[in-house]
Scaffold this active site. Structure first.
Site, PDB file in Angstrom:
ATOM      1  N   ALA A  85      67.112  53.869  38.247  1.00 15.54           N
ATOM      2  CA  ALA A  85      68.342  54.123  38.999  1.00 15.54           C
ATOM      3  C   ALA A  85      68.091  55.052  40.184  1.00 15.54           C
ATOM      4  CB  ALA A  85      69.392  54.733  38.077  1.00 15.54           C
ATOM      5  N   VAL A 150      65.777  57.811  36.100  1.00 13.63           N
ATOM      6  CA  VAL A 150      65.924  58.132  37.518  1.00 13.63           C
ATOM      7  C   VAL A 150      64.642  57.775  38.264  1.00 13.63           C
ATOM      8  CG1 VAL A 150      66.536  59.903  39.183  1.00 13.63           C
ATOM      9  CG2 VAL A 150      67.416  60.037  36.841  1.00 13.63           C
ATOM     10  N   CYS A 151      64.774  56.961  39.311  1.00 16.15           N
ATOM     11  CA  CYS A 151      63.609  56.537  40.085  1.00 16.15           C
ATOM     12  C   CYS A 151      62.807  57.719  40.601  1.00 16.15           C
ATOM     13  CB  CYS A 151      64.076  55.665  41.249  1.00 16.15           C
ATOM     14  SG  CYS A 151      62.802  55.303  42.475  1.00 16.15           S
ATOM     15  N   PHE A 152      63.486  58.688  41.234  1.00 12.28           N
ATOM     16  CA  PHE A 152      62.772  59.772  41.894  1.00 12.28           C
ATOM     17  C   PHE A 152      62.139  60.751  40.905  1.00 12.28           C
ATOM     18  CE2 PHE A 152      64.879  58.288  45.659  1.00 12.28           C
ATOM     19  CZ  PHE A 152      64.039  58.675  46.687  1.00 12.28           C
TER      20      PHE A 152
END
Length: 280
Positions: A85, A150-152
């Site tokens: 996400a 979470v992607c980051f």
């Protein structure tokens, strides 16, 4: 050969749109290039209203609270690409749509990640930001749907970082021998909003309770560069970095009639559909 003209790529700056439109346009660019051919396209855009994008196969059962997103004015859209996400708010987003037989990407998915990331690093340098490639992670070739939602918060091979902290989160799809890669470049973070959506534990990399925000495994242009950046200057710098890295001329253009028609259809029938968004 000397005197040979450089390849021409098309530049699209489509500016702000909702997340359903943004994802529909990216998919339409891939499908029309596969069906009709044409030049490589570099596109820049932003998100209005903010949106939470989900990876193609990311589970939402326990990770995403749609009521919380609604209360914050955040749309939820599922991407055509994998990974985790991303909260798209104050950012610049890029996409590159290129034929799989281009010599820079012909050797595979990682080659495309590597070359695009090198171009992003060159563009960031024009903004006074010294970035580096995250190293190749053996056995983890692409962003997966495991670990953090979470992607980051999770590093992947050949992504772009500053001081070891991810500054661009990218994802890719390859279909019909065409590659579409897009990525989020935060101008700044709204940490309160991110924590409301994801929760503190999903964002931070550890450390004692009350650890300052420097423990976050990601950063933004404002934090990395020590000043505020606007959308237009970031687009200009990244466009220059791409042109120089790939040795191409990038010429401003517009969506074709076929791309507009297909993207409108995809927005209505796919990306704005709850069946697509909440499929997992």
């Amino acid at each position: 050969m000397p005197g040979q003209p450089r390849p021409q790529w098309r530049l699209l700056d489509t500016g702000p749109a909702d997340g359903f439109t943004n994802m529909a346009v990216d998919e339409a660019l891939l499908e029309v290039l596969a069906a009709e051919g044409g030049p490589t396209t570099v596109r820049f855009y932003s998100w209005l209203p903010p949106a939470l994008s989900l990876g193609y196969a990311q589970s939402t059962e326990r990770e995403i609270d749609p009521r919380q997103c609604t209360s914050l004015g955040i749309d939820v859209v599922r991407r055509p690409t994998g990974g985790r996400a991303v909260l798209h708010d104050h950012e610049v987003t890029y996409s590159v749509v290129i034929s799989g037989d281009d010599p820079h990407v012909r050797s595979g998915v990682l080659a495309a990640y590597l070359t695009i990331s090198q171009a992003m690093i060159r563009g960031l340098a024009y903004l006074g930001i010294s970035a580096e490639l995250l190293p190749l992670r053996r056995g983890v070739q692409l962003p997966s749907d495991k670990a953090s939602l979470v992607c980051f918060a999770t590093p992947s091979s050949y992504e772009v970082a500053v001081g070891g902290r991810k500054i661009i989160g990218s994802a890719q799809r390859r279909a019909h021998d065409v590659i579409m890669q897009h990525g989020s470049i935060p101008l700044s973070w709204n940490l309160e909003k991110m924590r409301a959506v994801f929760g503190r534990s999903a964002l931070e990399s550890g450390g004692p309770q009350g650890e300052p925000d420097c423990r976050l495994p990601m950063t933004s242009l404002q934090e990395a560069g020590g000043r505020a950046y606007d959308y237009a200057e970031v687009v200009a710098a990244l466009t220059q970095g791409i042109a120089e890295t790939w040795q191409v001329d990038i010429v401003p253009g517009q969506l074709t009639a076929a791309e507009r028609q297909l993207s409108a259809h995809l927005r209505t029938t796919k990306y704005h559909s709850e069946v697509w968004t909440w499929r997992y």
